[in-house]
Design a protein around this motif. Structure first.
Motif, mmCIF file in Angstrom:
data_model
loop_
_atom_site.group_PDB
_atom_site.id
_atom_site.type_symbol
_atom_site.label_atom_id
_atom_site.label_comp_id
_atom_site.label_asym_id
_atom_site.label_seq_id
_atom_site.Cartn_x
_atom_site.Cartn_y
_atom_site.Cartn_z
ATOM 1 N N LEU A 5 40.631 7.607 50.639
ATOM 2 C CA LEU A 5 40.607 7.143 49.383
ATOM 3 C C LEU A 5 39.812 8.108 48.517
ATOM 4 C CD1 LEU A 5 41.040 5.064 46.951
ATOM 5 C CD2 LEU A 5 39.117 3.863 47.924
ATOM 6 N N THR A 6 38.513 8.613 49.320
ATOM 7 C CA THR A 6 37.975 9.922 48.800
ATOM 8 C C THR A 6 38.752 11.143 48.684
ATOM 9 O OG1 THR A 6 36.034 8.973 49.901
ATOM 10 C CG2 THR A 6 35.783 11.204 49.109
ATOM 11 N N PHE A 7 39.628 11.416 49.220
ATOM 12 C CA PHE A 7 40.316 12.501 49.475
ATOM 13 C C PHE A 7 41.348 12.537 48.155
ATOM 14 C CE2 PHE A 7 44.299 14.919 50.259
ATOM 15 C CZ PHE A 7 43.841 16.034 50.246
ATOM 16 N N LEU A 8 41.908 11.385 48.076
ATOM 17 C CA LEU A 8 42.767 10.929 47.001
ATOM 18 C C LEU A 8 42.152 11.239 45.642
ATOM 19 C CD1 LEU A 8 45.145 8.238 48.413
ATOM 20 C CD2 LEU A 8 45.644 10.506 48.086
ATOM 21 N N LEU A 9 41.061 10.425 45.471
ATOM 22 C CA LEU A 9 40.334 10.853 44.095
ATOM 23 C C LEU A 9 40.089 12.025 43.910
ATOM 24 C CD1 LEU A 9 38.005 7.680 44.413
ATOM 25 C CD2 LEU A 9 39.892 7.950 42.821
ATOM 26 N N LEU A 14 41.126 17.215 41.047
ATOM 27 C CA LEU A 14 41.646 18.453 41.215
ATOM 28 C C LEU A 14 42.577 18.641 40.110
ATOM 29 C CD1 LEU A 14 41.314 21.378 42.572
ATOM 30 C CD2 LEU A 14 42.996 20.456 44.111
ATOM 31 N N VAL A 15 43.487 17.699 40.044
ATOM 32 C CA VAL A 15 44.863 17.932 39.211
ATOM 33 C C VAL A 15 44.163 17.877 37.570
ATOM 34 C CG1 VAL A 15 46.873 16.789 38.532
ATOM 35 C CG2 VAL A 15 46.459 17.325 40.717
ATOM 36 N N LEU A 20 35.624 21.024 37.684
ATOM 37 C CA LEU A 20 34.801 19.884 37.990
ATOM 38 C C LEU A 20 35.046 19.591 39.529
ATOM 39 C CD1 LEU A 20 32.659 18.185 37.165
ATOM 40 C CD2 LEU A 20 34.374 16.481 36.335
ATOM 41 N N ALA A 21 36.356 19.686 40.150
ATOM 42 C CA ALA A 21 36.701 19.207 41.193
ATOM 43 C C ALA A 21 36.072 20.323 42.489
ATOM 44 C CB ALA A 21 38.125 19.169 41.736
ATOM 45 N N LEU A 22 36.071 21.676 41.861
ATOM 46 C CA LEU A 22 35.525 22.463 42.679
ATOM 47 C C LEU A 22 33.948 22.609 42.932
ATOM 48 C CD1 LEU A 22 37.686 25.862 41.965
ATOM 49 C CD2 LEU A 22 37.490 24.219 43.952
ATOM 50 N N LEU A 23 33.410 22.166 41.545
ATOM 51 C CA LEU A 23 31.796 22.085 41.583
ATOM 52 C C LEU A 23 31.560 20.894 42.562
ATOM 53 C CD1 LEU A 23 29.212 22.835 40.071
ATOM 54 C CD2 LEU A 23 29.746 21.194 38.582
ATOM 55 N N VAL A 24 32.240 19.791 42.323
ATOM 56 C CA VAL A 24 32.025 18.655 43.460
ATOM 57 C C VAL A 24 32.189 19.178 44.731
ATOM 58 C CG1 VAL A 24 32.670 16.484 44.124
ATOM 59 C CG2 VAL A 24 32.646 17.116 41.747
#
Length: 68
Positions: A5-9, A14-15, A20-24
């Motif tokens: 679930l974490t990976f899917l979120l 990312l999409v 922001l996804a790279l910063l996380v």
């Protein structure tokens, strides 16, 4: 299941917003390291409260109250 679930979120983030996804992705290990002292303090406080509870209920257990 939690990891999936974490990976899917994260993939959805990312999409939608890749910066922001790279910063996380970069900040997560540092946030985890910063949280270690707070987790240690929480564990110590939990142990102290369990000790206080055991001391408060000791007379009742000695008089036959039994564990609850």
């Amino acid at each position: 299941m939690k990891l999936l679930l974490t990976f899917l979120l994260w993939a959805l983030l990312l999409v939608l917003c890749w910066p922001l996804a790279l910063l996380v992705l970069i900040a997560w290990p540092f946030l985890w390291l910063l949280s270690i002292p707070f987790r240690i303090v929480a564990t110590v406080m939990e142990a102290l409260l369990a000790l206080v509870k055991a001391l408060l209920f000791l007379p009742a257990r000695l008089l036959g109250g039994g564990p609850r």
